[in-house]
Design a protein around this motif. Structure first.
Motif, PDB file in Angstrom:
ATOM      1  N   GLY A  81       0.745  -1.198  -0.006  1.00  0.00           N
ATOM      2  CA  GLY A  81       0.060  -0.172  -0.109  1.00  0.00           C
ATOM      3  C   GLY A  81       0.893   1.187  -0.016  1.00  0.00           C
ATOM      4  N   ALA A  82       2.232   1.274  -0.094  1.00  0.00           N
ATOM      5  CA  ALA A  82       3.024   2.398  -0.096  1.00  0.00           C
ATOM      6  C   ALA A  82       2.481   3.242  -1.336  1.00  0.00           C
ATOM      7  CB  ALA A  82       4.486   2.087   0.080  1.00  0.00           C
ATOM      8  N   ASP A  83       2.983   4.386  -1.174  1.00  0.00           N
ATOM      9  CA  ASP A  83       2.643   5.207  -2.516  1.00  0.00           C
ATOM     10  C   ASP A  83       3.810   5.251  -3.594  1.00  0.00           C
ATOM     11  OD1 ASP A  83       0.048   6.312  -1.364  1.00  0.00           O
ATOM     12  OD2 ASP A  83       1.317   7.394   0.072  1.00  0.00           O
ATOM     13  N   LYS A  84       4.914   5.447  -3.259  1.00  0.00           N
ATOM     14  CA  LYS A  84       6.179   5.338  -4.289  1.00  0.00           C
ATOM     15  C   LYS A  84       7.273   4.805  -3.555  1.00  0.00           C
ATOM     16  CE  LYS A  84       6.984  10.328  -3.676  1.00  0.00           C
ATOM     17  NZ  LYS A  84       8.520  10.546  -3.551  1.00  0.00           N
ATOM     18  N   ALA A  85       8.406   4.574  -4.371  1.00  0.00           N
ATOM     19  CA  ALA A  85       9.528   4.174  -3.924  1.00  0.00           C
ATOM     20  C   ALA A  85      10.827   4.717  -4.422  1.00  0.00           C
ATOM     21  CB  ALA A  85       9.504   2.583  -4.277  1.00  0.00           C
ATOM     22  N   ILE A  86      11.824   4.641  -3.566  1.00  0.00           N
ATOM     23  CA  ILE A  86      13.098   4.973  -4.194  1.00  0.00           C
ATOM     24  C   ILE A  86      14.269   4.038  -3.826  1.00  0.00           C
ATOM     25  CG2 ILE A  86      15.088   6.855  -3.612  1.00  0.00           C
ATOM     26  CD1 ILE A  86      12.812   8.751  -2.528  1.00  0.00           C
TER      27      ILE A  86
END
Lengths: 262, 320
Positions: A81-86
């Motif tokens: 469910g996290a929105d974005k990633a790095i």
């Protein structure tokens, strides 16, 4: 109001696999399947719960430092469910120790922008449990670590830290670095919808130059600690096994007495 | 001879055993200088002197109890400046590791955690660690700055080695970060009267096979007959049968007692990680195929509800 949460996660060799060391005494990552460190799932879960319970506009970003395959860990967190990633990836990072990793994470967190960093209590491979404290020291923000319960409200983080001698209630103002234990609440399984949605979520890739870090600040050559040797622990010699036929407890007592424990 | 800073873990002046073990290890590298902080710091000196501390640096301030971790880092940094030690040793508790890591970062040093042994080396102290769920043993050293090393309980014997133990008060200026995380409440753990899990010479543990919180009474009875601490597997803790503070394993405590007794514990990797370095291991389990039997010196395949009470009675009888 908005709240920017960055969750730091680690891609680790499966603890149930046959883990060993590579020739340069770093953790061998080739022969054992990797995955999102189980203890970091709790961090993702708590970040998502904070987001769900907040009236603010909350963005949850997952951040990892690791090789190409580490994207799998990000993908798992995104499907939860996290929105974005790095993804911070650079060949010069191979062999970086905890002190060096905390530098990379701190620079990446600052570049991403944050109000709250959430980490797991430790990785399941290195198991040091020091990166959240190091990150707080580098960022110059409060360390609110090893929480089994966490709440964020009105620009403050509160939580319960269960220590050996006492259970403590902690409070700090944001921005802050939090770490959560495996007692903080079962992590959710990604739903089918979540897995499909994760494929469309953005994953940014940064290298050391994006973070203004020189190659001589990280990597095995520049680590602050040196592993001189690693040897496999000899298998324990086979012991005596008896089947209880009514005297098992007495036989065990006899063994303990022979070893001078009673 | 070079001095070695030893961070003192104490409760209102009562020094905990792992600190005394650190003094034994510190004497292999140099002259131990102890750092005792907070309420009762001055009362630690006699015990520390008895075990080899040539000096005891003390500082009492409310900040140590009222705020998390950072005030103690500030104090150790001040002690480091005052003494210029060859190494800094800290007990490997959750807090100890956090203190050590932040201190190392400030000193431009490396940090090694969870050492199980320590010896002097040509290029500084060499730490032995047990890694990958205790399937590997590594030897490492800090290659930059003053080595900061945390050491697990039960890694060395407590030895009497009388030294001067001269008390000096340490001057500490707290950093801006010191008051960042406030401790707004503290509930001390209820004492069970049993030894501390990580420090105990004998640990008696129960797992899934114990099958209920109320059944832990038979595990406790065996522990009490042996003067042992009580441990629990993650399965038993997750089921709510026993407190998390007693969990042995990867996400709980890692123990290394003289004797470990596993009851109704299958021996999954999660659990092995926390007990595999125990000197003698015995197990009771219904399942002859349970992986725990690969580790044991003596195993009983049987129902723990028969075997454990019989063992307890036998221990009591033999001890008279």
């Amino acid at each position: 109001m908005s709240l920017r949460i960055v969750v730091t996660v680690k891609y680790v060799p499966d603890a149930t696999g046959d883990r060993h060391f590579a020739d340069d005494l770093t953790v061998d990552r080739d022969d054992v399947d990797g995955l999102l460190s189980e203890l970091d799932e709790y961090a993702v879960e708590q970040a998502l719960q904070i987001a769900e319970n907040s009236d603010d506009d909350v963005e949850v970003t997952v951040l990892t430092v690791g090789p190409e395959d580490a994207k799998d860990a990000l993908r798992k967190a995104l499907s939860m469910g996290a929105d974005k990633a790095i993804h911070v990836e650079d060949d010069d990072l191979h062999g970086t120790d905890a002190i060096g990793t905390s530098l990379v994470l701190a620079k990446a967190v600052e570049k991403a922008g944050y109000d709250l960093v959430v980490s797991g209590m430790a990785s399941t491979d290195g198991t040091m449990g020091v990166v959240p404290a190091l990150l707080a020291e580098r960022l110059g923000v409060p360390q609110v670590t090893l929480l089994s319960e966490v709440n964020v409200e009105d620009g403050k983080v509160t939580g319960r830290r269960d220590g050996d001698a006492a259970s403590e209630q902690l409070e700090a103002s944001l921005p802050a670095v939090v770490s959560v234990t495996d007692q903080s609440g079962e992590a959710r399984y990604p739903s089918f919808k979540g897995i499909m949605a994760a494929k469309k979520k953005p994953v940014e890739s940064w290298d050391l130059s994006d973070l203004d870090i020189d190659a001589d600040e990280v990597g095995l050559e520049n680590a602050y600690t040196t592993v001189e040797s690693a040897s496999e622990r000899p298998a324990r010699t086979a012991g005596t096994i008896v089947k209880d036929e009514g005297e098992g407890g007495k036989q065990l007592a006899e063994f303990l007495a022979s070893q001078k424990f009673i | 001879m070079a001095e070695v800073l030893v961070y003192v873990d104490h409760v209102d002046g009562a020094v905990r055993k792992p600190t005394l073990e650190l003094l034994t290890l510190a004497r292999r590298i140099g002259e131990p200088v102890a750092v005792a902080l907070g309420s009762g710091a001055g009362d630690t000196a006699a015990t520390l002197a008895e075990h080899g501390a040539v000096k005891v640096l003390t500082h009492e301030a409310a900040e140590y109890a009222d705020y998390l971790v950072v005030p103690k880092v500030d104090a150790l940094q001040a002690a480091h400046e005052a003494v210029s030690p060859a190494a800094v040793l800290v007990p490997s508790s959750a807090e100890g590791k956090e203190i050590a890591a932040r201190l190392a970062l400030r000193l431009g040093s490396g940090v090694i955690t969870d050492a199980v042994d320590l010896e002097a080396g040509d290029e500084g102290p060499v730490a032995t660690q047990s890694v990958f769920a205790a399937s590997y043993t590594t030897k490492s050293r800090v290659s930059k700055g003053t080595p900061v090393i945390t050491v697990k309980p039960n890694s060395a014997a407590v030895e009497a080695a009388p030294a001067a133990g001269a008390v000096e008060s340490l001057s500490v200026t707290f950093s801006e970060q010191a008051t960042g995380t406030k401790v707004t409440g503290r509930t001390p753990r209820e004492s069970t009267g049993r030894p501390e899990l990580t420090e105990a010479a004998i640990v008696v543990s129960g797992g899934r096979g114990v099958n209920g919180a109320e059944n832990f009474a038979i595990i406790e009875a065996l522990a009490d007959s042996l003067g042992a601490a009580v441990g629990a597997s993650r399965a038993a803790v997750d089921a709510g049968w026993y407190p998390h503070t007693n969990q042995v394993g990867q996400t709980g405590k890692s123990v290394s007692p003289q004797l470990y007794i596993a009851n109704g514990i299958s021996g999954a990797i999660q659990h092995r990680a926390g007990m595999q370095t125990s000197k003698t291991i015995v197990a009771v389990n219904k399942d002859a195929e349970a992986p725990i039997f690969e580790l044991v010196d003596f195993g009983v395949v049987g129902d723990l509800f028969d075997v454990v009470p019989q063992l307890t009675e036998e221990v009591k009888a033999r001890k008279g």
